[in-house]
Design an enzyme around this catalytic site. Structure first.
Site, PDB file in Angstrom:
ATOM      1  CG  ASN A  57     -27.702 -42.304 -14.362  1.00  0.00           C
ATOM      2  OD1 ASN A  57     -28.461 -42.500 -14.814  1.00  0.00           O
ATOM      3  ND2 ASN A  57     -28.419 -42.200 -12.955  1.00  0.00           N
ATOM      4  CB  CYS A 108     -41.039 -82.468 -27.933  1.00  0.00           C
ATOM      5  SG  CYS A 108     -41.165 -84.227 -27.746  1.00  0.00           S
ATOM      6  CG  ASN A 146     -29.728 -47.225 -15.186  1.00  0.00           C
ATOM      7  OD1 ASN A 146     -30.836 -47.311 -15.353  1.00  0.00           O
ATOM      8  ND2 ASN A 146     -28.678 -45.448 -15.068  1.00  0.00           N
ATOM      9  CB  THR A 147     -33.261 -49.543 -15.502  1.00  0.00           C
ATOM     10  OG1 THR A 147     -34.054 -48.071 -15.044  1.00  0.00           O
ATOM     11  CG2 THR A 147     -33.339 -50.506 -14.352  1.00  0.00           C
ATOM     12  CB  CYS A 158     -38.565 -80.306 -29.764  1.00  0.00           C
ATOM     13  SG  CYS A 158     -37.307 -80.589 -30.254  1.00  0.00           S
ATOM     14  CB  CYS A 201     -39.057 -89.966 -23.346  1.00  0.00           C
ATOM     15  SG  CYS A 201     -40.052 -89.179 -23.311  1.00  0.00           S
ATOM     16  CB  CYS A 204     -32.469 -41.951 -14.296  1.00  0.00           C
ATOM     17  SG  CYS A 204     -33.723 -42.487 -13.139  1.00  0.00           S
TER      18      CYS A 204
HETATM   19  C1  FMN Z   1     -33.941 -49.316  -6.708  1.00  0.00           C
HETATM   20  C2  FMN Z   1     -33.046 -49.064  -7.994  1.00  0.00           C
HETATM   21  C3  FMN Z   1     -32.709 -47.783  -7.986  1.00  0.00           C
HETATM   22  C4  FMN Z   1     -31.674 -47.751  -9.288  1.00  0.00           C
HETATM   23  N1  FMN Z   1     -30.888 -46.162  -9.056  1.00  0.00           N
HETATM   24  C5  FMN Z   1     -30.027 -45.983 -10.013  1.00  0.00           C
HETATM   25  C6  FMN Z   1     -29.282 -44.817  -9.729  1.00  0.00           C
HETATM   26  O1  FMN Z   1     -29.717 -44.151  -9.010  1.00  0.00           O
HETATM   27  N2  FMN Z   1     -28.182 -44.391 -10.790  1.00  0.00           N
HETATM   28  C7  FMN Z   1     -27.829 -45.694 -11.913  1.00  0.00           C
HETATM   29  O2  FMN Z   1     -27.089 -44.492 -12.129  1.00  0.00           O
HETATM   30  N3  FMN Z   1     -28.570 -46.610 -12.020  1.00  0.00           N
HETATM   31  C8  FMN Z   1     -29.481 -47.044 -10.943  1.00  0.00           C
HETATM   32  N4  FMN Z   1     -29.969 -47.884 -11.422  1.00  0.00           N
HETATM   33  C9  FMN Z   1     -29.758 -48.863 -12.805  1.00  0.00           C
HETATM   34  C10 FMN Z   1     -29.021 -50.251 -12.010  1.00  0.00           C
HETATM   35  O3  FMN Z   1     -27.775 -49.560 -11.495  1.00  0.00           O
HETATM   36  C11 FMN Z   1     -29.117 -50.996 -13.212  1.00  0.00           C
HETATM   37  O4  FMN Z   1     -28.015 -50.494 -13.606  1.00  0.00           O
HETATM   38  C12 FMN Z   1     -29.843 -51.746 -13.169  1.00  0.00           C
HETATM   39  O5  FMN Z   1     -30.878 -52.683 -12.305  1.00  0.00           O
HETATM   40  C13 FMN Z   1     -29.496 -53.124 -14.355  1.00  0.00           C
HETATM   41  O6  FMN Z   1     -28.892 -53.978 -13.229  1.00  0.00           O
HETATM   42  P1  FMN Z   1     -29.836 -55.476 -12.705  1.00  0.00           P
HETATM   43  O7  FMN Z   1     -29.754 -55.918 -13.525  1.00  0.00           O
HETATM   44  O8  FMN Z   1     -28.268 -56.383 -12.062  1.00  0.00           O
HETATM   45  O9  FMN Z   1     -30.318 -54.494 -11.508  1.00  0.00           O
HETATM   46  C14 FMN Z   1     -30.984 -48.068 -10.457  1.00  0.00           C
HETATM   47  C15 FMN Z   1     -31.776 -49.530 -10.033  1.00  0.00           C
HETATM   48  C16 FMN Z   1     -32.900 -50.253  -8.893  1.00  0.00           C
HETATM   49  C17 FMN Z   1     -33.469 -51.440  -9.230  1.00  0.00           C
END
Ligand code: FMN
Ligand code: FAD
Ligand code: SF4
Lengths: 440, 444
Positions: free
Chosen positions: A131, A347, A199-200, A381, A341, A134
């Site tokens: 990971n 549009c 990841n996020t 449109c 329409c 994060c």
């Molecule tokens: C509450 C929460 C906790 C997460 N914890 C982790 C984590 O511990 N390790 C990790 O690799 N990604 C973590 N993620 C990221 C998800 O694994 C994933 O990469 C991300 O949410 C995108 O996918 P989705 O659009 O399907 O949610 C977390 C996401 C959420 C929402």
């Protein structure tokens, strides 16, 4: 009949649908329940030194009647002791030997990496996911996206892991970076067996405007979180595709980000993903959505004549080009189906105010009219139209000509001064400024 | 002024009987399917007698997998399209939708169901592959919802299935009884043709099974027999004048309406006797055929009516009025009915009592008796060991086997008269019962 068997760098599963490392994979209970429901694999909630979390933890972006089109969280990695998690990994593998159980890991020192890799593999994990993604909390401590944003550090840690790992190693990337291919190449060169992304994304979903605190609120304060859910799919798709077409990323991809139904998964796969991972959709609707995903993927593969996933992976990648290689002679224009329409005139206003004044109103009718010579074929449109298949884009060139910007550049035939008569808009109709008055 | 004029052409008939739940277009289906919450342990599934995974098929529509949606529907319910149109969804799936708890309009499940199934029927998509022949043959008596559902399921296990049907068309009361503004003949028959193609059972029309000799023949030729015979004709009330011209049983009236359409017999001043859904249908239909006055006469109070409130509302909307606590005592006329005599009643301790000196006459040229259908007891009494309950319903075990082990039964003939969806669910269950019987019991 389509075969959904999946193989990502040697990690195999009955189908490509894996749970992403996140709350749905917190425990053996949840993963057993998910496999029972039909999920093919699961990446365990990131293991490491157990953390302490805050409450509350999530914020959401609601769009009109759609709840949680984007989700933001400030949660950290697992808060459960390692031995409990390992015991449950072992148990899950006993019940589901053919499903993929992947241990997500995040620690600091080389010794810790060595130890946790061995522990996870001894428990029966089929693979490891590092990971490096994060983007909140953990990065303040030098882990997660702090690693993913430093290719050298990333490569070093992948090396540490590969010193002891006997199972495939997936490197999970952070999207909080300008060029996703830089860490992807580093992961590949460092010996990683696969990458997973995204990841996020760092974000704030909103602000409590009465108390002046962003969401989620923790005792009157907040912090930025990681964004995911349907809203991030376009960003994820682009990054997956960037990695898939990069010649130095020589390892397979697990696609993550905004996957909620079979179609989202197919899109990830066509752009290069060999497996897909899902988090938010399960947090919203539970494990049951897998029924729709599997049935939809099978139906699609049967209709397209794909027997295996390998035939699909990356099928759309060759059709992704640099802008300069697109055909400038291709010409589409909008066409309104008057029978469909409903007269909303969205549009008209979209084109008149937001595009190219190529839609006119007709006296005595609510049905607008395309002014074809003004239409640049931008699609706007057709995108705002609320009726299925009412505005379509129809082709006007005969397909005989193909000329790209790159070719024009090579031929020296491109605009290069401010008032160059070869500019694309030269001669295109633009109303007089005064005509904009008293129109509203 | 009546709401409707007597229809004189197929077009006018179609206008008067315009569908109350018309087929959705793509835009409607898109927006409506977006609204589904995908509830956990969804109440709509539990409310459907065939247990269709409703949130799943709605999500499939929304994600563009309409074929998959139709498959989800048909895997649970072989009358997916008919049910989408004719089910009383207000008291089934849609009535259970959680949106109702916040007074938000429930998801239009029935229409979404018809939308998805219509597409596979129209494009003639092959969704099912019957199993290889297992060597057994089953006779199904009656090509109604129960019989056809049973036949489809049996084909999936590999049985050879012959359906013997007394009438000329398949689908039973779906085409002969249900109101035409719920489902047109074409819609009902197109689904039947599609099913026949998918599953490959054989239907023999105009083949009523009547005598002991007929039964002997079946018992000899087949390994099991399924009874999907529904109910019989309208039960006579024993009123003076009931034999007059212009006095109809409701099911007979509706059957000729469905077959003859704009040329069907209909009254100018119609009195419909009864308070169930069939009475509401017959009254609505008479109004749509251009009657000047249509009145429902029910011997109990409005609150005691068996009809669903929305069916009564529908009838009222077509211009129908009602007399409650009014019981018929005689029908007037020489050869043709000219009026009906009613007496006022009140309900005491659940029993209807006539009020003295309260009789009144209503002029009319048609009386429709919607007071229930007979059971086919004289036919059924020819089957050895078959047990009927006091109401004439065939008695079956949980797997729909009758007391004669070779015979299984389901649908109206067993439940006494319910909905299409119940007959479909039971017919399918009976097929599993037949399969267990022939494979487990007989083989051991
Ligand atoms: C509450 C929460 C906790 C997460 N914890 C982790 C984590 O511990 N390790 C990790 O690799 N990604 C973590 N993620 C990221 C998800 O694994 C994933 O990469 C991300 O949410 C995108 O996918 P989705 O659009 O399907 O949610 C977390 C996401 C959420 C929402
Ligand atoms: C007026 C009316 C309106 C209705 N409206 C609705 C509605 O809106 N929605 C809804 O869900 N339900 C409605 N129903 C109920 C529904 O139609 C029945 O519950 C359903 O059709 C029962 O199915 P079945 O297969 O048991 O019997 P049926 O549909 O009655 O089918 C029995 C079949 O067996 C044949 N048959 C009978 N005896 C023999 C024999 N001896 N030999 C050979 N063939 C034989 C008959 O010809 C018939 O085709 C309505 C019923 C009526 C009477
Ligand atoms: S989902 Fe609700 S009930 Fe469950 S832990 Fe979170 S806040 Fe508590």
């Amino acid at each position: 009949m389509a075969n959904l068997f999946t193989n990502l760098a040697g990690i195999t599963s009955p189908n490509p649908f894996w749970l992403a490392s996140a709350p749905p994979t917190n425990s053996g209970y949840q993963i057993m329940k998910a496999f029972d429901a039909g999920w093919g694999g699961a990446v365990w909630k990131t293991l490491g030194v157990p953390v302490v979390n805050v409450s509350s933890r999530y914020g959401a972006l609601n769009y009109r009647d759609t709840r949680m089109m984007g989700l933001n969280n400030i949660e950290l990695i697992t808060d459960r002791p390692l031995k409990d998690n390992l015991k449950e990994i072992e148990e899950v593998k006993k019940y589901f030997p053919k499903h993929a159980v992947i241990a997500s890991l995040m620690v600091e020192t080389r010794e810790q990496w060595h130890q946790i890799v061995k522990d996870a593999e001894n428990a029966g994990a089929d693979g490891l996911e590092l990971n490096f993604g994060c983007p909140h909390g953990m990065c303040e401590r030098g882990m997660g996206s702090a690693v993913g944003q430093e290719p050298h550090v990333l490569k070093t840690i992948v090396g540490w892991v590969k010193e002891v790992a006997t199972t495939p190693v997936i490197v999970k990337l952070t999207p909080n970076i300008t060029d996703i291919t830089v860490p992807a190449v580093a992961a590949s060169q460092g010996g990683g067996d696969a990458i997973s992304l995204i990841n996020t994304i760092q974000s704030l979903t909103g602000v409590d405007i009465d108390n002046f605190v962003p969401y989620p609120v923790v005792d009157g304060k907040s912090t930025h979180g990681g964004y995911c859910g349907p809203a991030v799919k376009p960003i994820a798709l682009n990054m997956v595709k960037e990695c898939a077409r990069h010649p130095e990323v020589k390892i397979p991809i697990s696609g993550i980000g905004g996957i909620e139904n079979w179609r989202d998964a197919v899109e990830h796969i066509l752009l290069g993903a060999s497996s897909v991972q899902v988090c938010t959709a399960v947090m919203h609707y539970g494990f049951g959505i897998i029924r729709e995903m599997v049935a939809g993927l099978e139906q699609y593969m049967d209709e397209k004549g794909f027997q295996t996933l390998d035939e699909m992976v990356g099928r759309a990648v060759p059709n992704v080009q640099n802008w300069e290689n697109l055909n400038l002679k291709y010409k589409v224009v909008a066409d309104i189906n008057a029978d469909k329409c409903i007269g909303c005139q969205l549009c008209y206003t979209a084109c008149d105010d937001g595009a190219h004044q190529a839609i006119g109103l007709v006296e005595g009718s609510r049905v607008p009219e395309i002014i074809e010579e003004n239409c640049v074929g931008c699609n706007l449109c057709s995108l705002v139209c609320p009726v299925e298949d009412c505005i379509t884009m129809v082709r006007r060139d005969d397909g005989s000509e193909d000329l790209t910007w790159a070719e024009r550049t090579a031929a020296g035939d491109i605009p290069n001064t401010f008032n160059d008569q070869r500019g694309g808009g030269v001669g295109h109709y633009v109303p007089e400024p005064k005509e904009g008055l008293k129109k509203n | 002024m009546p709401e409707y004029k007597r229809p004189k052409s197929p077009t006018e008939y179609a206008e008067n009987f315009a569908p109350i739940h018309p087929l959705m277009n793509d835009t409607q289906a898109h927006y409506e399917s977006s609204r589904c919450l995908f509830c956990y342990d969804a109440p709509c599934i539990n409310a459907c007698p065939t247990g269709i995974d409703i949130p799943l098929f709605i999500r499939q529509i929304n994600s563009g997998n309409v074929t998959g949606a139709a498959r989800t529907i048909y895997e649970a319910n072989y009358f997916g399209h008919a049910c989408g149109n004719v089910c009383p969804t207000e008291v089934l799936c849609e009535g259970a939708c959680v949106y109702n708890h916040q007074d938000v309009k429930p998801i239009e499940i029935g229409r979404l169901q018809s939308y998805a199934t219509d597409q596979v029927i129209r494009t003639d998509k092959q969704l099912f592959q019957p199993a290889r022949p297992n060597g057994y043959k089953v006779a199904v008596i009656g090509a109604g919802p129960a019989g056809i559902s049973c036949a489809c399921e049996l084909r999936m296990y590999g049985y050879e299935v012959d359906i013997l049907e007394a009438k000329e068309l398949p689908s039973g009361l779906t085409v002969y009884g249900v109101a035409p503004y719920k489902i047109t003949n074409e819609e009902a028959l197109e689904e039947m043709a599609w099913l026949e193609k998918q599953f490959g059972f054989c239907v023999y029309y105009k083949r009523p099974i009547k005598s002991r000799a007929d039964l002997d023949q079946l018992e000899e030729q087949y390994d099991a027999i399924f009874l999907g015979i529904g109910l019989g004709n309208t039960r006579p009330m024993g009123l003076p004048g009931e034999e007059l011209e212009g006095v109809w049983g409701a099911t007979e009236f509706i059957e000729q309406l469905r077959l003859e359409q704009e040329n069907a017999m209909a009254g100018q001043r119609v009195v419909v006797v009864g308070g169930g859904n069939t009475a509401m249908d017959a009254a609505s239909e008479s109004a749509r055929m251009g009657a000047e006055v249509v009145g429902i006469a029910y011997r109990r109070s409005q609150a005691e009516m068996g009809a669903y409130p929305f069916e009564y509302e529908l009838a009222k909307g077509a211009g129908v009025s009602a007399w409650f606590n009014a019981q018929p005592v005689a029908i007037h006329g020489e050869s043709q009915v000219i009026g009906i005599r009613l007496v006022q009643t009140e309900t005491v301790d659940g029993k209807v009592q006539q009020l003295p000196d309260s009789e009144f006459d209503l002029p009319c040229d048609m009386v429709i008796l919607a007071t229930g259908q007979e059971k086919q007891t004289s036919f059924l009494s020819q089957i050895h060991d078959l047990s009927l309950d006091k109401k004439g319903r065939i008695q079956v075990k949980a797997d729909h086997q009758t007391d004669n082990p070779m015979y299984f039964a389901a649908g109206d003939a067993v439940n006494g008269g319910a909905e299409v969806v119940n007959a479909v669910a039971e017919g399918k269950k009976a097929a599993r019962g037949i399969h267990d019987y022939l494979f487990l019991t007989k083989n051991n």
